[in-house]
Design an enzyme around this catalytic site. Sequence first.
Site, short mmCIF file in Angstrom:
data_model
loop_
_atom_site.label_atom_id
_atom_site.label_comp_id
_atom_site.label_asym_id
_atom_site.label_seq_id
_atom_site.Cartn_x
_atom_site.Cartn_y
_atom_site.Cartn_z
N HIS A 72 -7.30 -15.23 5.93
CA HIS A 72 -7.66 -15.73 7.23
C HIS A 72 -6.64 -16.92 7.67
O HIS A 72 -7.23 -17.91 7.35
CB HIS A 72 -9.11 -16.00 7.49
CG HIS A 72 -10.14 -14.80 6.81
ND1 HIS A 72 -11.01 -15.17 6.14
CD2 HIS A 72 -10.04 -13.59 7.17
CE1 HIS A 72 -11.56 -14.17 5.80
NE2 HIS A 72 -11.15 -13.11 6.60
N HIS B 21 -26.52 -24.90 8.38
CA HIS B 21 -25.51 -24.34 7.47
C HIS B 21 -24.24 -25.41 7.24
O HIS B 21 -23.94 -25.80 8.16
CB HIS B 21 -25.10 -22.96 7.81
CG HIS B 21 -24.36 -22.16 6.66
ND1 HIS B 21 -23.21 -22.72 6.01
CD2 HIS B 21 -24.59 -21.03 6.40
CE1 HIS B 21 -22.70 -21.70 5.16
NE2 HIS B 21 -23.79 -20.68 5.28
N HIS C 213 -16.96 -17.64 12.36
CA HIS C 213 -16.19 -18.97 12.60
C HIS C 213 -14.60 -18.53 12.77
O HIS C 213 -14.12 -17.76 12.47
CB HIS C 213 -16.45 -19.86 11.59
CG HIS C 213 -16.12 -19.34 10.28
ND1 HIS C 213 -17.07 -18.32 9.58
CD2 HIS C 213 -15.22 -19.51 9.25
CE1 HIS C 213 -16.47 -18.18 8.63
NE2 HIS C 213 -15.39 -18.79 7.99
N HIS D 114 -13.54 -14.64 11.64
CA HIS D 114 -13.92 -13.76 10.44
C HIS D 114 -15.41 -14.33 10.23
O HIS D 114 -16.01 -15.32 10.93
CB HIS D 114 -12.82 -14.02 9.21
CG HIS D 114 -12.90 -15.45 8.73
ND1 HIS D 114 -12.11 -16.38 9.53
CD2 HIS D 114 -13.33 -15.97 7.78
CE1 HIS D 114 -11.99 -17.59 8.91
NE2 HIS D 114 -12.77 -17.47 7.90
N GLU E 242 -7.15 -20.08 5.26
CA GLU E 242 -8.10 -19.85 4.05
C GLU E 242 -7.65 -18.46 3.15
O GLU E 242 -7.44 -17.29 4.00
CB GLU E 242 -9.55 -19.76 4.41
CG GLU E 242 -10.52 -19.03 3.46
CD GLU E 242 -11.89 -18.75 4.10
OE1 GLU E 242 -12.58 -19.72 3.96
OE2 GLU E 242 -12.12 -17.49 4.26
#
Length: 451
Positions: free
Chosen positions: A371, A298, A341, A377, A347
């Site tokens: 966040h 990813h 993460h 989250h 963010e």
Amino acid sequence: MSTRSDQADPRKTAESLEYLHGFGNLHSSEAVPGALPAGNSTPHRPPLGLYTERFHGASMTEPRGNSRQAWMYRIRPSAQHGPFSRIDGGTFRGLADAQTEMNRSSWNPQPDPKPGTDFVSGLWTFGGHGDPAERTGMAVHVYAANASMKDTVFSNSDGEMLITPFEGALLVRTEFGLLHVKPGDVALIPRGVRFRVELLDAMARGYVAENFGRPLVLPELGPLGSTALADPKDFRAPVAAYEDVERPVQAIVKYCGELWSSTYDHSPLDVVAWHGNHVPYVYDLHSFMTVGTLSHGHADPSVYTVLTSPTDTPGVANFDFCSVVGRWEVAMDSFRPPYYHRNIGSEFVGIVKTPPFGPTMFGEPGAGMLHNMLAPHGLWPEGDVATTNAAALEPEWIDIGLAIFYDSRLPLKLTRQALESPQRQHDFDKHWQGFERRFPRSPLQEDINAR
């Protein structure tokens, strides 16, 4: 071309606009042939009786690649105004009362505005960090308007503004010319540029980010080569268009976190010709070339960066503007959604368009989700179950609508109105409860627990 907002049809004007293309280019434009001087930016007598004005958006002695400046040729100098006075900013706030918030936070969309609310009076501040007087940090807002700005212009001395509508198209009249900004677009208004927002629909809503730091640029591509992410050619700058209006016009300026106001006896959007690179842009976010994983694993969300405000630390941004649109998922034997993460940066997520199947965990257009630094989250339990129990990992087109992210190196402090807003979801943490234990306990541990 000469324009007057009270005589022209804004929608017809917006749909017929022509543009200059290329981010960061040294553009030049004239609304009247011969208005732009040739060979000398400061001629003894400027053409057509215009006045020469220099506009610096960066320090004069910065490296050439960092320079932001423009030469303007206007009907009257912008210096022709009376004193400015502080005015009430309403729900458009500075960060003086902002407080640190460690918890994950989320807000439902703001309610409809009162009749007669324009873009400036409809701005509502979540929060931010830094100090515009120190030229560092950023702020996050939403806007909701049901009226066009009339005989009013606005400018932001604190920083650049990124305007991303999710409902209702806008005609943005700037000193450099006109921009048509519709849902799915983002408009970049440089620091200090005066502009007016006219509505093309009955209601207009969207997100606004202020960048107090170094001007936004396209991110470096490194091993990706020279063609990926946002293409410079897809950014559109306005062609010169001026207003020749002689009646009182209010000028509102955001300056060091406060709003100030003065009155001109003419429209300050009276630039007949210009050249330079401190100019506004509009960009269609659907033009973004998504880069992702083609084998396994990813990629980091940095691959969604459209524009970035760099700092003196290489690779660390004051503020990143990111956008996520539909894409193919083809990773093999991999957990395809974002892994759980904790990021050193912070963010803020906004939704421009929901996917065809309805709102996701991020909410609906107008919602906000924050966040802050190192807040854990990721997917909610039901999403995790659906992902891990997928029968087969086949190539799949994911239509997630359109989401934007404001990523910043420091925690966003929240204004009191954001902390106390009725739209705030005070039970937001509940969404990450109920994960099932999948790791088996050892017989020894079972015996210990039974005692």
